[in-house]
Design a protein around this motif. Structure first.
Motif, PDB file in Angstrom:
ATOM      1  N   GLU A  26      12.118  42.922   6.120  1.00 39.99           N
ATOM      2  CA  GLU A  26      13.008  41.998   6.835  1.00 39.99           C
ATOM      3  C   GLU A  26      12.980  40.586   6.259  1.00 39.99           C
ATOM      4  N   ASN A  27      12.007  40.318   5.359  1.00 36.73           N
ATOM      5  CA  ASN A  27      11.910  39.019   4.669  1.00 36.73           C
ATOM      6  C   ASN A  27      11.964  37.818   5.615  1.00 36.73           C
ATOM      7  N   GLN A  28      11.206  37.872   6.691  1.00 38.52           N
ATOM      8  CA  GLN A  28      11.134  36.750   7.623  1.00 38.52           C
ATOM      9  C   GLN A  28       9.688  36.296   7.734  1.00 38.52           C
ATOM     10  N   GLY A  29       9.492  34.993   7.845  1.00 35.70           N
ATOM     11  CA  GLY A  29       8.151  34.460   8.014  1.00 35.70           C
ATOM     12  C   GLY A  29       7.649  34.683   9.425  1.00 35.70           C
ATOM     13  N   PRO A  30       6.403  34.337   9.662  1.00 33.49           N
ATOM     14  CA  PRO A  30       5.834  34.492  11.005  1.00 33.49           C
ATOM     15  C   PRO A  30       6.484  33.520  11.986  1.00 33.49           C
ATOM     16  N   LEU A  69      -1.377  32.869   7.387  1.00 32.34           N
ATOM     17  CA  LEU A  69      -0.357  33.217   8.378  1.00 32.34           C
ATOM     18  C   LEU A  69      -0.299  32.171   9.486  1.00 32.34           C
ATOM     19  N   PHE A  70      -1.448  31.907  10.110  1.00 29.74           N
ATOM     20  CA  PHE A  70      -1.426  30.997  11.253  1.00 29.74           C
ATOM     21  C   PHE A  70      -1.041  29.585  10.842  1.00 29.74           C
ATOM     22  N   SER A  71      -1.400  29.170   9.625  1.00 31.08           N
ATOM     23  CA  SER A  71      -1.050  27.811   9.179  1.00 31.08           C
ATOM     24  C   SER A  71       0.454  27.653   9.030  1.00 31.08           C
ATOM     25  N   GLN A  72       1.168  28.760   8.796  1.00 31.61           N
ATOM     26  CA  GLN A  72       2.623  28.707   8.678  1.00 31.61           C
ATOM     27  C   GLN A  72       3.293  28.415  10.013  1.00 31.61           C
ATOM     28  N   VAL A  73       2.607  28.687  11.125  1.00 31.13           N
ATOM     29  CA  VAL A  73       3.191  28.419  12.446  1.00 31.13           C
ATOM     30  C   VAL A  73       2.700  27.100  13.031  1.00 31.13           C
ATOM     31  N   LYS A  74       1.852  26.377  12.300  1.00 31.15           N
ATOM     32  CA  LYS A  74       1.350  25.085  12.795  1.00 31.15           C
ATOM     33  C   LYS A  74       2.496  24.136  13.151  1.00 31.15           C
ATOM     34  N   LYS A 127       0.215  33.308  20.003  1.00 30.74           N
ATOM     35  CA  LYS A 127       0.779  34.650  19.877  1.00 30.74           C
ATOM     36  C   LYS A 127       1.847  34.547  18.792  1.00 30.74           C
ATOM     37  N   VAL A 128       1.605  35.197  17.661  1.00 28.56           N
ATOM     38  CA  VAL A 128       2.470  35.058  16.485  1.00 28.56           C
ATOM     39  C   VAL A 128       2.996  36.427  16.092  1.00 28.56           C
ATOM     40  N   PHE A 129       4.299  36.508  15.860  1.00 24.82           N
ATOM     41  CA  PHE A 129       4.918  37.765  15.434  1.00 24.82           C
ATOM     42  C   PHE A 129       5.255  37.707  13.957  1.00 24.82           C
ATOM     43  N   GLN A 130       4.824  38.739  13.220  1.00 23.96           N
ATOM     44  CA  GLN A 130       5.180  38.891  11.816  1.00 23.96           C
ATOM     45  C   GLN A 130       6.004  40.161  11.690  1.00 23.96           C
ATOM     46  N   SER A 131       7.262  40.000  11.296  1.00 25.38           N
ATOM     47  CA  SER A 131       8.146  41.162  11.184  1.00 25.38           C
ATOM     48  C   SER A 131       7.742  42.028   9.991  1.00 25.38           C
TER      49      SER A 131
END
Length: 80
Positions: free
Chosen positions: A58-62, A1-6, A50-54
């Motif tokens: 909703e098929n949205q990434g973090p 998850l966190f690597s997707q927001v890098k 601070k990362v939001f995961q829907s």
């Protein structure tokens, strides 16, 4: 998850992180999940993300909501 927001973090913080390792995290359930993540970005520097995961339907990434830089390994991870 966190690597997707890098890439989002690097763009917003104007940093290029060779090291990007999650150390600890907390969650808060909202209309989805809010993650608070302590990430090591260099030998002595840490950031809090601070990362939001829907919700899954909703098929949205973090997405990166906010971050705090200049943290150390000993700084407590708090909700912000």
């Amino acid at each position: 998850l966190f690597s997707q927001v890098k890439p989002q973090f690097e763009s917003q913080a104007n940093m290029n992180c060779v090291l990007f390792t999650a150390i600890v995290f907390k969650t808060q359930v909202v209309a989805g999940t809010m993650y608070f993540i302590k990430v090591q970005v260099s030998d002595a520097e840490y950031v809090h993300l601070k990362v939001f995961q829907s919700l899954p339907h909703e098929n949205q990434g973090p997405s990166l909501v906010s971050f705090q830089t200049g943290k150390t390994r000993d700084d407590p991870l708090t909700y912000f």
